[in-house]
Write a protein that holds these residues in place. Structure first.
Motif, PDB file in Angstrom:
ATOM      1  N   UNK A 241      -7.320  -2.975   5.924  1.00  0.00           N
ATOM      2  CA  UNK A 241      -6.900  -2.283   4.697  1.00  0.00           C
ATOM      3  C   UNK A 241      -5.725  -1.344   4.995  1.00  0.00           C
TER       4      UNK A 241
ATOM      5  N   UNK B 148      -8.146  -6.168  -0.944  1.00  0.00           N
ATOM      6  CA  UNK B 148      -7.480  -4.863  -1.020  1.00  0.00           C
ATOM      7  C   UNK B 148      -6.409  -4.926  -2.095  1.00  0.00           C
ATOM      8  N   UNK B 149      -5.616  -3.853  -2.184  1.00  0.00           N
ATOM      9  CA  UNK B 149      -4.537  -3.787  -3.171  1.00  0.00           C
ATOM     10  C   UNK B 149      -3.235  -3.484  -2.461  1.00  0.00           C
TER      11      UNK B 149
ATOM     12  N   UNK C 179      -2.057  -1.170   3.293  1.00  0.00           N
ATOM     13  CA  UNK C 179      -1.568   0.059   2.662  1.00  0.00           C
ATOM     14  C   UNK C 179      -0.183   0.474   3.151  1.00  0.00           C
TER      15      UNK C 179
ATOM     16  N   UNK D 113     -11.541  -1.648   7.915  1.00  0.00           N
ATOM     17  CA  UNK D 113     -10.671  -0.508   7.587  1.00  0.00           C
ATOM     18  C   UNK D 113      -9.271  -0.676   8.193  1.00  0.00           C
TER      19      UNK D 113
END
Lengths: 407, 119
Positions: free
Chosen positions: B80, B54-55, B84, B77
């Motif tokens: 992630x 992920x970022x 986030x 999900x």
């Protein structure tokens, strides 16, 4: 500036070539146009790199870092970043930097410039040209480096690996990927990516399907898509509309040969080389995706090392070759690298791809008399997967043909 | 009732079309041509796991991250989403940004440094 070996390109192929050349005792320079080493690996943040080379799984930036550290350790190896090569003259190169033009003299040259993505123009994508059409690599750069989402409702055209990886990435970053369309009856991406990038996220993969027309004035508003027949003709009766704001193209890669003034092999869209990865030009060696588009970075690194070793041997007057013979192949095989092969010492590596899926067969290398020189069993292989075949050079004494034989 | 799941084996290029029958007590795999296919199918049916990348947001853009171990596919999900939520002031390759994410026994670690993006 004078070097034994100059390497053009600081991606995986160039870094590996540079390290190997330096280790072999040659004063070596890597020239890279980006401000950093690592090439496209820097934006490939997914994992799966290095399983063959390092026996460990890394993400792209981690794999790049492994090699950057090796480059930094080498005392014989210099790096010029932010530098473009604007001309190749024999084994010398003209470079352009922010300080102007300069010539770097070298005894041997390694070309490792990688490849480019095919664009909407390359594939004659029909319809309008609004904003919202990206190549997979452009989208990857936007998302993974710049932290921006190129769109919300996405259609991916082509099933190349970067397209599959981007279908997953865009989904994870909050976009909705409507479908991946592939004009061919089989995918061009690795099966692992089909499973882990599409099936894991229930993204439909539509084979023998393509975009008939892009719709949209300022921004993409959707695509008309449908099936194609065996000859890739569009079947109008199957035409449907799919609303989307973004189209990602993953429709193939082409070697970056702009700087190269040599005969081009129509099969690889790059130059011809012998088993030392030496081109038709004396002292010029070629490796990585500028030579032929690879499936795995691991294979690029290995090819780079071979080119670096041979280029440095050449520069130091240590490259000893036997007699040169031609290598051809049967129709089940789409190309081989190299196309010329030498007798003599050591092992020659032949890389190739098959045209269609092959199961439970032998790859057989025959000499001019039709005798088997070497063979290798293959359980199964797909066109998307690069094959490797090794042959002892002492067995070579005539032109060779690579064939596929049943059990 | 017969419960069958179809999947493509990814253990080798053969790409065997596997059928997993989960109607009995034990999973029955067919379509495979070797033991690796059977093991793959059973693992995919019982506990499929993936490394998640992920970022993570920072004050100077995004940095790539990954889970240090494979996590259950059903949690991709969620993992992630946890990433986030974070916004870092600084960060470099190798830094752990979440320890034991969602109790899954995997850390979230930064996998790359800031890329110089002037082009």
């Amino acid at each position: 500036m004078k070097y034994d070996v100059v390497v053009i390109g600081g991606g995986p192929a160039g870094m590996s070539a540079g390290v190997e050349s330096s280790r072999n005792g040659a004063k070596t320079l890597i020239i890279e146009r980006n401000p950093f080493l690592g090439g496209i690996l820097k934006q490939c943040i997914h994992n799966g790199f290095g399983l063959h080379y390092f026996k460990e799984e890394f993400t792209g930036p981690e794999y790049a870092q492994k090699f950057i550290e090796l480059v930094n350790k080498e005392k014989n190896l210099d790096v010029l970043t932010n530098t473009f090569v604007t001309k190749i003259d024999g084994t010398n190169v003209e470079i352009t930097t922010e300080f102007g033009k300069k010539v770097v003299e070298a005894k041997a040259l390694v070309l490792a410039m990688g490849c480019r993505e095919r664009t909407a123009g390359n594939i004659l994508l029909t319809g309008s040209r609004p904003s919202g059409i990206f190549t997979a690599g452009e989208a990857q750069r936007l998302v993974n480096i710049q932290g921006k989402l190129p769109g919300k409702n996405v259609v991916v055209l082509g099933s190349g690996d970067i397209g599959l990886v981007m279908a997953r990435r865009l989904t994870l970053q909050g976009a909705s990927v409507k479908a991946v369309l592939e004009i061919n009856p089989t995918t061009s991406g690795l099966r692992r990516n089909i499973v882990q990038c599409l099936e894991d996220f229930n993204i439909p993969l539509l084979l023998k399907t393509t975009i008939f027309e892009v719709v949209g004035k300022n921004r993409v508003e959707g695509v008309y898509y449908g099936s194609v027949d065996e000859r890739y003709n569009k079947i109008e009766a199957t035409k449907k509309f799919l609303p989307c704001d973004t189209i990602i193209l993953s429709v193939g890669l082409v070697p970056e040969t702009d700087l190269i003034d040599m005969q081009i092999n129509p099969k690889t869209k790059s130059v011809f080389v012998n088993d030392y990865l030496q081109s038709e030009k004396e002292g010029v060696f070629v490796c990585g995706n500028v030579l032929h588009v690879h499936d795995l970075v691991d294979n690029v690194s290995m090819e780079g090392a071979l080119a670096g070793k041979n280029a440095s041997d050449y520069a130091l007057n240590r490259l000893k070759k036997g007699k040169q013979y031609a290598l051809s192949h049967s129709t089940e095989i789409s190309y081989t690298v190299p196309t010329m092969i030498h007798s003599g010492e050591g092992t020659a590596v032949i890389k190739f791809r098959v045209r269609t899926k092959i199961t439970k067969s032998y790859f057989v290398l025959k000499n001019a008399k039709g005798e088997v020189v070497a063979k290798k069993y293959v359980m199964a292989c797909l066109p998307g997967e690069m094959q490797t075949f090794e042959v002892d050079r002492s067995l070579i004494n005539s032109n060779l043909v690579l064939e596929v034989a049943g059990l | 009732m017969k419960k069958q799941t179809m999947m493509t084996c990814i253990m080798c290029p053969m790409g065997c079309q596997l059928v997993v029958d989960s109607s009995g007590k034990e999973l029955k795999v067919s379509g495979n041509t070797c033991i690796r296919g059977e093991n793959y199918a059973k693992e995919e049916m019982t506990s499929p796991k993936r490394i998640v990348t992920a970022l993570v947001k920072t004050s100077f853009g995004v940095l790539p991250v990954k889970t240090t171990k494979p996590v259950p596919k059903s949690m991709i999900f969620d993992v992630v989403r946890e990433v986030n939520k974070i916004s870092l002031k600084t960060g470099k390759m190798g830094d752990v940004v979440i320890k034991n994410v969602l109790g899954l026994d995997a850390d979230i670690v930064i996998t790359g440094n800031k890329v110089d993006d002037r082009i």
